[in-house]
Design a protein around this motif. Structure first.
Motif, PDB file in Angstrom:
ATOM      1  N   TYR A   1       0.807  -1.220   0.000  1.00 38.32           N
ATOM      2  CA  TYR A   1       0.000   0.000   0.000  1.00 38.32           C
ATOM      3  C   TYR A   1       0.842   1.274   0.000  1.00 38.32           C
ATOM      4  N   ARG A   2       2.028   1.234   0.614  1.00 37.27           N
ATOM      5  CA  ARG A   2       2.853   2.443   0.605  1.00 37.27           C
ATOM      6  C   ARG A   2       3.228   2.841  -0.820  1.00 37.27           C
ATOM      7  N   LYS A   3       3.519   1.855  -1.656  1.00 33.38           N
ATOM      8  CA  LYS A   3       3.855   2.142  -3.060  1.00 33.38           C
ATOM      9  C   LYS A   3       2.633   2.613  -3.832  1.00 33.38           C
ATOM     10  N   GLU A   4       1.470   1.983  -3.590  1.00 33.80           N
ATOM     11  CA  GLU A   4       0.260   2.349  -4.317  1.00 33.80           C
ATOM     12  C   GLU A   4      -0.214   3.745  -3.962  1.00 33.80           C
ATOM     13  N   PHE A   5      -0.005   4.134  -2.683  1.00 37.41           N
ATOM     14  CA  PHE A   5      -0.425   5.476  -2.248  1.00 37.41           C
ATOM     15  C   PHE A   5       0.717   6.480  -2.295  1.00 37.41           C
TER      16      PHE A   5
ATOM     17  N   ALA B   1      -7.051  15.980  -2.203  1.00 32.74           N
ATOM     18  CA  ALA B   1      -6.843  16.395  -0.808  1.00 32.74           C
ATOM     19  C   ALA B   1      -7.771  15.630   0.145  1.00 32.74           C
ATOM     20  N   GLU B   2      -9.007  15.389  -0.311  1.00 28.64           N
ATOM     21  CA  GLU B   2      -9.943  14.626   0.524  1.00 28.64           C
ATOM     22  C   GLU B   2      -9.459  13.194   0.721  1.00 28.64           C
ATOM     23  N   LEU B   3      -8.993  12.559  -0.363  1.00 30.63           N
ATOM     24  CA  LEU B   3      -8.470  11.197  -0.250  1.00 30.63           C
ATOM     25  C   LEU B   3      -7.236  11.152   0.661  1.00 30.63           C
ATOM     26  N   LYS B   4      -6.379  12.146   0.545  1.00 31.24           N
ATOM     27  CA  LYS B   4      -5.182  12.194   1.374  1.00 31.24           C
ATOM     28  C   LYS B   4      -5.537  12.346   2.850  1.00 31.24           C
ATOM     29  N   GLU B   5      -6.526  13.159   3.133  1.00 31.11           N
ATOM     30  CA  GLU B   5      -6.963  13.343   4.518  1.00 31.11           C
ATOM     31  C   GLU B   5      -7.581  12.067   5.085  1.00 31.11           C
ATOM     32  N   ARG B   6      -8.385  11.406   4.294  1.00 30.72           N
ATOM     33  CA  ARG B   6      -8.990  10.147   4.752  1.00 30.72           C
ATOM     34  C   ARG B   6      -7.941   9.056   4.955  1.00 30.72           C
TER      35      ARG B   6
ATOM     36  N   TYR C   1      -7.789   0.879   3.704  1.00 30.77           N
ATOM     37  CA  TYR C   1      -6.786   1.043   2.647  1.00 30.77           C
ATOM     38  C   TYR C   1      -7.334   0.547   1.308  1.00 30.77           C
ATOM     39  N   HIS C   2      -8.001  -0.602   1.340  1.00 33.69           N
ATOM     40  CA  HIS C   2      -8.514  -1.193   0.101  1.00 33.69           C
ATOM     41  C   HIS C   2      -9.556  -0.278  -0.554  1.00 33.69           C
ATOM     42  N   ARG C   3     -10.468   0.235   0.242  1.00 35.37           N
ATOM     43  CA  ARG C   3     -11.499   1.133  -0.327  1.00 35.37           C
ATOM     44  C   ARG C   3     -10.877   2.427  -0.850  1.00 35.37           C
ATOM     45  N   LEU C   4      -9.976   3.004  -0.086  1.00 39.68           N
ATOM     46  CA  LEU C   4      -9.343   4.253  -0.523  1.00 39.68           C
ATOM     47  C   LEU C   4      -8.495   4.040  -1.772  1.00 39.68           C
ATOM     48  N   LEU C   5      -7.867   2.874  -1.882  1.00 42.83           N
ATOM     49  CA  LEU C   5      -7.071   2.607  -3.078  1.00 42.83           C
ATOM     50  C   LEU C   5      -7.964   2.514  -4.310  1.00 42.83           C
TER      51      LEU C   5
ATOM     52  N   LEU D   1     -10.044   8.043  -9.308  1.00 44.82           N
ATOM     53  CA  LEU D   1      -9.737   9.465  -9.469  1.00 44.82           C
ATOM     54  C   LEU D   1      -8.630   9.671 -10.494  1.00 44.82           C
ATOM     55  N   LEU D   2      -7.579   8.850 -10.423  1.00 42.71           N
ATOM     56  CA  LEU D   2      -6.495   8.990 -11.392  1.00 42.71           C
ATOM     57  C   LEU D   2      -6.974   8.686 -12.815  1.00 42.71           C
ATOM     58  N   SER D   3      -7.831   7.673 -12.948  1.00 45.73           N
ATOM     59  CA  SER D   3      -8.367   7.352 -14.276  1.00 45.73           C
ATOM     60  C   SER D   3      -9.222   8.489 -14.810  1.00 45.73           C
ATOM     61  N   ALA D   4     -10.056   9.062 -13.959  1.00 44.08           N
ATOM     62  CA  ALA D   4     -10.912  10.184 -14.379  1.00 44.08           C
ATOM     63  C   ALA D   4     -10.065  11.389 -14.768  1.00 44.08           C
ATOM     64  N   TRP D   5      -9.010  11.637 -14.001  1.00 45.25           N
ATOM     65  CA  TRP D   5      -8.153  12.782 -14.308  1.00 45.25           C
ATOM     66  C   TRP D   5      -7.424  12.578 -15.632  1.00 45.25           C
TER      67      TRP D   5
END
Length: 262
Positions: A136-140, A177-182, A200-204, A210-214
Motif C-alpha cells: 500500500y505504501r507504493k500504491e499510495f 486532498a480529501e483522499l489524502k486526509e482520509r 486502505y482497500h477502499r481508498l485505493l 480518481l487517477l483514471s478520471a483525471w
C-alpha cells in the motif's frame, strides 16, 4: 610437720574427687528418649509408651500416667507425620508456590495479549505494518509523498490553461486532498488492523478511479483543443464553406470535423 600433714590430706581428697568425677555415668530416661524419638522422626509406636499396663492392666503407674490422657498414645503427634503441622505447612507452601506460578503465567499471558492488542489497534505502528510496507505504501505514493507532484506535468500550455479555466484542476485537487486526509486518518486512528486494511482497500479503489478520471479529462481536453484548432483553421481557410454556414453549434461542427479526420 602438721602443715605437711594437712596438705597431703587435701591432695588425697582432691585426687579422690577427681577420680569419682571421671567415673560418673550418664543417666538417661528411656521414657523421655522414646518421646523424643517419636516426636522427631521415628514411627509413633504405641508399644513404647511406658509405663505399660502390665499384666491384666494392673500396673498402677500406667493408670497414674495415662489415665489422664487416654487418647495421647493413639494420636500421631509427630510434626512430620502424614497429617502433622509441619507436613501440612510444607504442603501449603508448595500449593502457594504452584498458585503463584499459575498467577504469574496468567498475568504474563494477559500482558502479552494486551501488548498484541495494543499493537493491533494503535495507529502509532501503522507504518510498520508488513502489508503497508510491501504494497500500500507504493500504491499510495502519489498521496503520501513528501512533495506534491504537479498534476499538469507534461501537458501543453493550452491544455493547462483549459483545465484551470474550466475548474477541472480545482476539482482534482479537492478530490485528491480529501483522499489524502482520509488516508491519513485511517493510518493514525486507533483501529483494528483488519478494519484498517479494508479502509486502505477502499481508498485505493477510489484513488485509482480518481487517477483514471483525471487522465481521461486531460485526454478529452487535449482532443477538444485539437478539434477546436482544426475547426478554426478550416474556418479561416474556407470561410464560405457550407460546413460552417447555418445555425449549427460548435459541437456539431466539431463532430463533423472529427468524422472527416478519422
Amino acid at each position: 610437720m602438721k602443715t605437711k600433714y594437712i596438705t597431703t590430706l587435701l591432695l588425697c581428697l582432691f585426687s579422690i574427687m577427681g577420680t569419682m568425677a571421671q567415673n560418673v555415668k550418664r543417666q538417661t530416661d528411656k521414657h523421655i528418649v522414646h518421646q523424643q524419638e517419636r516426636m522427631v522422626h521415628k514411627q509413633w509406636d504405641r508399644k513404647k509408651f511406658t509405663p505399660t499396663s502390665g499384666f491384666l492392666g494392673l500396673n498402677p503407674n500406667y493408670w497414674l500416667t495415662w489415665a489422664w490422657h487416654p487418647n495421647y498414645p493413639k494420636t500421631d503427634r509427630r510434626p512430620l507425620s502424614g497429617t502433622g503441622p509441619q507436613t501440612l505447612r510444607m504442603g501449603m507452601v508448595l500449593a502457594m508456590q504452584q498458585t503463584d506460578e499459575a498467577y504469574k503465567k496468567h498475568t504474563d499471558t494477559i500482558r502479552k495479549v494486551a501488548v498484541t492488542e495494543a499493537l493491533n489497534y494503535s495507529g502509532l505502528v501503522a507504518d510498520a505494518d508488513p502489508l503497508w510496507l510491501l504494497y500500500y505504501r507504493k500504491e499510495f505514493g502519489n498521496l503520501t509523498g513528501g512533495t506534491d507532484t504537479d498534476p499538469l506535468a507534461g501537458l501543453s500550455p493550452d491544455v493547462r490553461d483549459y483545465l484551470r479555466n474550466k475548474g477541472l484542476l480545482e476539482w482534482y485537487s479537492e478530490e485528491r486532498a480529501e483522499l489524502k486526509e482520509r488516508l491519513e486518518a485511517a493510518r493514525t486512528t486507533t483501529l483494528d488492523r483488519g478494519s484498517r486494511i479494508m479502509a486502505y482497500h477502499r481508498l485505493l479503489g477510489e484513488h485509482r478511479k480518481l487517477l483514471s478520471a483525471w487522465e481521461a479529462k486531460k485526454n478529452y481536453a487535449a482532443k477538444f483543443l485539437s478539434l477546436a484548432k482544426n475547426r478554426d483553421r478550416l474556418r479561416s481557410d474556407n470561410p464560405d464553406h457550407p460546413e460552417f454556414s447555418g445555425n449549427r453549434s460548435d459541437v456539431q461542427i466539431a463532430e463533423n470535423i472529427l468524422k472527416r479526420t478519422q
